[in-house]
Write a protein that holds these residues in place. Structure first.
Motif, PDB file in Angstrom:
ATOM      1  N   ILE A 135      10.719  11.831  27.247  1.00 33.25           N
ATOM      2  CA  ILE A 135      10.082  13.119  27.525  1.00 33.25           C
ATOM      3  C   ILE A 135       9.499  13.036  28.929  1.00 33.25           C
ATOM      4  O   ILE A 135       8.745  12.109  29.251  1.00 33.25           O
ATOM      5  N   THR A 136       9.880  13.975  29.791  1.00 31.76           N
ATOM      6  CA  THR A 136       9.424  13.957  31.179  1.00 31.76           C
ATOM      7  C   THR A 136       8.239  14.899  31.356  1.00 31.76           C
ATOM      8  O   THR A 136       8.321  16.088  31.022  1.00 31.76           O
ATOM      9  N   LEU A 137       7.148  14.372  31.868  1.00 26.23           N
ATOM     10  CA  LEU A 137       5.956  15.151  32.209  1.00 26.23           C
ATOM     11  C   LEU A 137       5.832  15.180  33.725  1.00 26.23           C
ATOM     12  O   LEU A 137       5.622  14.138  34.354  1.00 26.23           O
ATOM     13  N   ARG A 138       5.981  16.341  34.305  1.00 27.93           N
ATOM     14  CA  ARG A 138       5.943  16.468  35.763  1.00 27.93           C
ATOM     15  C   ARG A 138       4.534  16.885  36.206  1.00 27.93           C
ATOM     16  O   ARG A 138       3.990  17.876  35.706  1.00 27.93           O
ATOM     17  N   LEU A 139       3.985  16.127  37.137  1.00 30.13           N
ATOM     18  CA  LEU A 139       2.670  16.459  37.679  1.00 30.13           C
ATOM     19  C   LEU A 139       2.853  17.344  38.907  1.00 30.13           C
ATOM     20  O   LEU A 139       3.760  17.135  39.713  1.00 30.13           O
ATOM     21  N   HIS A 140       1.975  18.330  39.032  1.00 34.19           N
ATOM     22  CA  HIS A 140       2.118  19.333  40.086  1.00 34.19           C
ATOM     23  C   HIS A 140       0.965  19.241  41.087  1.00 34.19           C
ATOM     24  O   HIS A 140      -0.102  18.693  40.778  1.00 34.19           O
ATOM     25  N   PRO A 141       1.157  19.804  42.296  1.00 33.37           N
ATOM     26  CA  PRO A 141       0.050  19.831  43.261  1.00 33.37           C
ATOM     27  C   PRO A 141      -1.173  20.525  42.663  1.00 33.37           C
ATOM     28  O   PRO A 141      -1.050  21.524  41.948  1.00 33.37           O
ATOM     29  N   HIS A 163       8.328   7.852  21.804  1.00 39.21           N
ATOM     30  CA  HIS A 163       8.360   6.422  22.130  1.00 39.21           C
ATOM     31  C   HIS A 163       8.598   6.169  23.612  1.00 39.21           C
ATOM     32  O   HIS A 163       8.493   5.026  24.061  1.00 39.21           O
ATOM     33  N   ALA A 164       8.897   7.221  24.381  1.00 42.27           N
ATOM     34  CA  ALA A 164       9.126   7.016  25.815  1.00 42.27           C
ATOM     35  C   ALA A 164       8.794   8.289  26.588  1.00 42.27           C
ATOM     36  O   ALA A 164       9.291   9.377  26.255  1.00 42.27           O
ATOM     37  N   TYR A 165       7.946   8.128  27.596  1.00 40.37           N
ATOM     38  CA  TYR A 165       7.579   9.230  28.483  1.00 40.37           C
ATOM     39  C   TYR A 165       7.850   8.821  29.931  1.00 40.37           C
ATOM     40  O   TYR A 165       7.622   7.664  30.311  1.00 40.37           O
TER      41      TYR A 165
END
Length: 348
Positions: A172-178, A31-33
């Protein structure tokens, strides 16, 4: 980059895409990102693709990815930004941070209680979420703790440091990378950017596709590039006063850009010195000059140049003055490249 509604159009970010794809396939939607990445990294595109695919009533398989069909009612509405159950939440009153204030967070909290208009889900996209103040985050917290079954909140952020621990623990944390330079280069070339400009923009973007696109299409940046290259070519015969003038104009973001350009220039010199080849240069239009310069410069001189750039980085990290740092760098390069005067005189 232009907003896309398809996962396959997002450059890189395999881990984040894989997570969202698994959620779509299993139906285990959080329900939350928090989608965390620099501006231009693709966080907005990722949120848009996920929201559109989640709401699509006829999802399609394409190249191993679940994608929106593009023809159902929800997809047609998404394409024109008129899907009533995909809501981008912006502050009602303008503010410097561009983030929701406490009244905006309360408005979102109240709206969540209203069931979806026409879809199974109700998706909220919140830009600049990490810039929300404590009051706004606390106002949103109850929604994150006890969300309705149909609610999905996508918090877009540059990082996670600005979030309260209580907010982080409920997302839930989605980390974007170079992104790899090669992938960005290919994308730019496919959009009509020349090979040389694409390589240079990809190199200077530090893995940020959006930044690369902006630079490659920015006439001011192209003019800056020409100015910087002319200065680099004439370093061996330039007087100290001219260095001081140039250094005074290359401050802030231009300082970083000049350092990146200079290191790319040095990279080309080292490549030609090592291999004798000019077919993979960043500065392809300067291949004749670079070849002649590489033939004259020794490896010791090139190493001294690399050391000068390293010292400039250390001084910058120590909060040194941009103008002084750049002037000292240029003086060091002039000392290392003094033997190139004959190349410059032959070009004149």
């Amino acid at each position: 980059m232009a907003e896309s509604l398809h996962f396959q159009d997002i450059i890189g970010q395999k881990e984040a895409i894989a997570h969202l794809q698994n959620a779509l396939r299993t139906g285990e939607i959080s329900h939350a990102y928090i989608i965390s990445g620099e501006k231009g990294s693709g966080r907005r595109e990722l949120a848009a693709a996920f929201a559109a695919t989640l709401q699509c009533t006829d999802r399609q398989e394409a190249d191993g990815l679940l994608e929106p069909c593009g023809h159902c009612r929800s997809c047609l509405q998404s394409q024109t930004l008129n899907q009533p159950d995909i809501i981008t939440v912006l502050p009602q009153k303008e503010n410097k941070s561009g983030a929701l204030q406490v009244d905006d967070a309360r408005r979102l909290r109240d709206d969540v209680q209203i069931k979806p208009y026409s879809s199974e889900w109700k998706v909220y996209i919140v830009p600049n979420a990490d810039r929300m103040n404590v009051q706004a985050q606390n106002a949103l917290l109850k929604t994150l703790e006890e969300p309705p079954a149909y609610a999905v909140i996508l918090l877009l952020a540059e990082g996670t440091e600005g979030f309260l621990p209580t907010v982080l623990s409920r997302c839930i944390t989605l980390r974007l990378h170079p992104v790899e330079e090669s992938l960005i280069t290919i994308e730019l070339e496919q959009s009509g950017i020349s090979h040389e400009s694409a390589i240079l923009a990809a190199r200077l973007s530090h893995g940020n596709p959006g930044r690369a696109k902006r630079m490659a299409e920015d006439e001011e940046f192209l003019a800056f590039r020409e100015q910087a290259v002319n200065l680099l070519k004439k370093v061996p015969v330039t007087d100290t006063y001219t260095f001081l003038q140039a250094a005074g104009t290359f401050t802030g973001e231009k300082f970083d850009a000049f350092i990146d350009l200079g290191e790319s220039w040095l990279r080309d010199l080292l490549m030609v010195k090592s291999t004798g080849r000019v077919d993979n240069l960043i500065f392809q239009d300067e291949s004749v000059y670079i070849k002649n310069a590489a033939d004259i410069l020794s490896f010791a001189q090139l190493q001294a140049s690399a050391d000068a750039f390293d010292l400039a980085h250390r001084r910058r990290n120590a909060n040194g003055n941009d103008t002084q740092i750049l002037e000292m760098l240029l003086l060091s390069l002039r000392s290392s490249w003094r033997t190139l005067r004959k190349v410059i005189s032959s070009e004149s």
